[in-house]
Design an enzyme around this catalytic site. Sequence first.
Site, PDB file in Angstrom:
ATOM      1  N   HIS A  31       7.217   6.470  10.668  1.00  0.00           N
ATOM      2  CA  HIS A  31       6.532   6.298   9.382  1.00  0.00           C
ATOM      3  C   HIS A  31       5.884   7.649   9.075  1.00  0.00           C
ATOM      4  O   HIS A  31       4.672   7.795   9.132  1.00  0.00           O
ATOM      5  CB  HIS A  31       5.495   5.173   9.496  1.00  0.00           C
ATOM      6  CG  HIS A  31       4.874   4.779   8.185  1.00  0.00           C
ATOM      7  ND1 HIS A  31       5.326   5.244   6.963  1.00  0.00           N
ATOM      8  CD2 HIS A  31       3.820   3.972   7.902  1.00  0.00           C
ATOM      9  CE1 HIS A  31       4.578   4.726   6.009  1.00  0.00           C
ATOM     10  NE2 HIS A  31       3.665   3.958   6.551  1.00  0.00           N
TER      11      HIS A  31
ATOM     12  N   ARG B 264       0.816  -1.219   0.000  1.00  0.00           N
ATOM     13  CA  ARG B 264       0.000   0.000   0.000  1.00  0.00           C
ATOM     14  C   ARG B 264       0.849   1.269   0.000  1.00  0.00           C
ATOM     15  O   ARG B 264       0.607   2.193  -0.752  1.00  0.00           O
ATOM     16  CB  ARG B 264      -0.953   0.010   1.182  1.00  0.00           C
ATOM     17  CG  ARG B 264      -2.399  -0.120   0.790  1.00  0.00           C
ATOM     18  CD  ARG B 264      -3.300  -0.429   1.971  1.00  0.00           C
ATOM     19  NE  ARG B 264      -2.551  -0.822   3.146  1.00  0.00           N
ATOM     20  CZ  ARG B 264      -2.284  -0.012   4.153  1.00  0.00           C
ATOM     21  NH1 ARG B 264      -2.673   1.217   4.138  1.00  0.00           N
ATOM     22  NH2 ARG B 264      -1.605  -0.467   5.196  1.00  0.00           N
ATOM     23  N   THR B 265       1.852   1.285   0.872  1.00  0.00           N
ATOM     24  CA  THR B 265       2.701   2.472   0.959  1.00  0.00           C
ATOM     25  C   THR B 265       3.457   2.685  -0.346  1.00  0.00           C
ATOM     26  O   THR B 265       3.550   3.801  -0.864  1.00  0.00           O
ATOM     27  CB  THR B 265       3.693   2.325   2.132  1.00  0.00           C
ATOM     28  OG1 THR B 265       2.942   2.111   3.326  1.00  0.00           O
ATOM     29  CG2 THR B 265       4.552   3.560   2.285  1.00  0.00           C
TER      30      THR B 265
ATOM     31  N   LYS C 155      22.821  -9.515  -1.564  1.00  0.00           N
ATOM     32  CA  LYS C 155      24.233  -9.858  -1.767  1.00  0.00           C
ATOM     33  C   LYS C 155      25.110  -9.209  -0.701  1.00  0.00           C
ATOM     34  O   LYS C 155      26.330  -9.247  -0.778  1.00  0.00           O
ATOM     35  CB  LYS C 155      24.699  -9.388  -3.146  1.00  0.00           C
ATOM     36  CG  LYS C 155      23.946 -10.035  -4.299  1.00  0.00           C
ATOM     37  CD  LYS C 155      24.606  -9.666  -5.641  1.00  0.00           C
ATOM     38  CE  LYS C 155      23.698  -9.977  -6.806  1.00  0.00           C
ATOM     39  NZ  LYS C 155      23.005  -8.780  -7.306  1.00  0.00           N
TER      40      LYS C 155
ATOM     41  N   ARG D  12      11.886   2.081   2.547  1.00  0.00           N
ATOM     42  CA  ARG D  12      11.284   1.292   3.618  1.00  0.00           C
ATOM     43  C   ARG D  12      12.306   0.242   4.033  1.00  0.00           C
ATOM     44  O   ARG D  12      12.939  -0.391   3.179  1.00  0.00           O
ATOM     45  CB  ARG D  12      10.032   0.597   3.083  1.00  0.00           C
ATOM     46  CG  ARG D  12       9.394  -0.346   4.073  1.00  0.00           C
ATOM     47  CD  ARG D  12       8.181   0.294   4.638  1.00  0.00           C
ATOM     48  NE  ARG D  12       7.351  -0.554   5.437  1.00  0.00           N
ATOM     49  CZ  ARG D  12       6.178  -0.147   5.887  1.00  0.00           C
ATOM     50  NH1 ARG D  12       5.736   1.058   5.593  1.00  0.00           N
ATOM     51  NH2 ARG D  12       5.455  -0.925   6.641  1.00  0.00           N
TER      52      ARG D  12
END
Lengths: 143, 313
Positions: B139, B61-62, B90, B111
């Site tokens: 957030h 959603r974000t 990696k 994020r």
Amino acid sequence: MLNVGKIEEGFVLDHIPAGKGMSVFYHLGLDHMDCMVAIIKNARSGRLGRKDIIKVECDIDLLNLDVLAVIDHTITVNVVKDGEILEKRTLVLPKELKGVMHCKNPRCITSIEQELPHIFYLADPEKEIYRCKYCDEKNSEKM
Amino acid sequence: MEKIGKNGKPLRHLMTPLDMSVEELEELFDLAEKIKNDPDGYAHICDRKKLATCFYEPSTRTRLSFETAMLDLGGKVIGFSDASSSSASKGESVSDTIRVISCFADICAMRHPKEGAPMVAAGRSTIPVINAGDGGHQHPTQTLTDMLTIRSLKGSLDGFTIGLCGDLKFGRTVHSLVNAMLRYPANKYVFISPEELKIPSYLRAKLIEMKVDFKEVERLEDVLPSLDLLYMTRVQRERFFNEEDYVRLKDFYVLNKKKLELAPKDMLVLHPLPRVNEISVEVDDDPRAVYFKQVQYGVYVRQALIVTLLGLV
Ligand SMILES: [Zn+2]
């Protein structure tokens, strides 16, 4: 009583709470210096009962004293020149500390990226609380 | 010293809602309103600009909200949506990744499951970095979304009695919203939660120190008539110490049609979504239920943020 002579040039850290002398020694990086250092443990003191004292024969400006206030702000700093006390420095809590404390928060980015410097900021000067710059977790490390 | 970004303009990031002053927030929200009212006028403001969505954990959603925001501004989008599809798998550090991304994109939304990761990126970046959620820490675009929704639908951000209901102990959206709203001094707060999930002590201490008008209660019905805003969050079963308490209390924190009858006619119901069962579906058609509108405001506020951080206004 054990006697350690006066120093001519350098500085004396006095009124270190008994038992914290070695912590001061390592946190100041004195183990990496090649100058003369005397650590006196459990010296008798009217004010504290017992105290530690560290005498160092080197230029005080070579060292970063920020960490001293964090260890204990009762520590006094006397700068010595020609055998006399030239200056008494007062300790202030630094606004930011880099590489002194380590963040213990397992959710913090510093827990997975080893090369990141651990940086703490002074969040509450009254309560002497430092928090991690990345995750804001309170410092839990005993100095 | 002010850092200059690769576009030659002062480099700014968004790590927490408090990174912006009240005045800057007013400008941001005004811009979001303008974009909302005149989408065509802003449809090409980001032509030839790229947003990188660097999502080290999935949050569909974000991510879609950020991508929609950029596409509606005429820009383009690149990125990854979980760590396994990025070079992090990696072993590349966030600092290295952002230096590479800085060469590709003009702005980045990051994020990360670890707290503080976007701040590490911001320290190494030559493009603006937006924290799109870092673990349980911050957030900020959710909080800005909540604030824009309130401001647009209520006309201001001050002078309200704000009810916050549910998991107030672990819910970072609640802590972040309260911390941001504390800068508007005439607001009052009512915290509605079970004993186990009350607000953390640091937040309570802060409210007391700031002499904020607040109270903590256990039952939603008791306070509903007094609220201007109700912010609902989910109460998870695993947060309870025992099953008995969960069974006893779970319905206290479910908003249904019957309870909503107790609320003022102009109260707004907000929710950061996803909703599970804490708001009954029967409430959705009530004009006071604005949680889906909130999603739309989330796009506007991200658009305004992208335009602002890119220095296009
Ligand atoms: Zn940390």
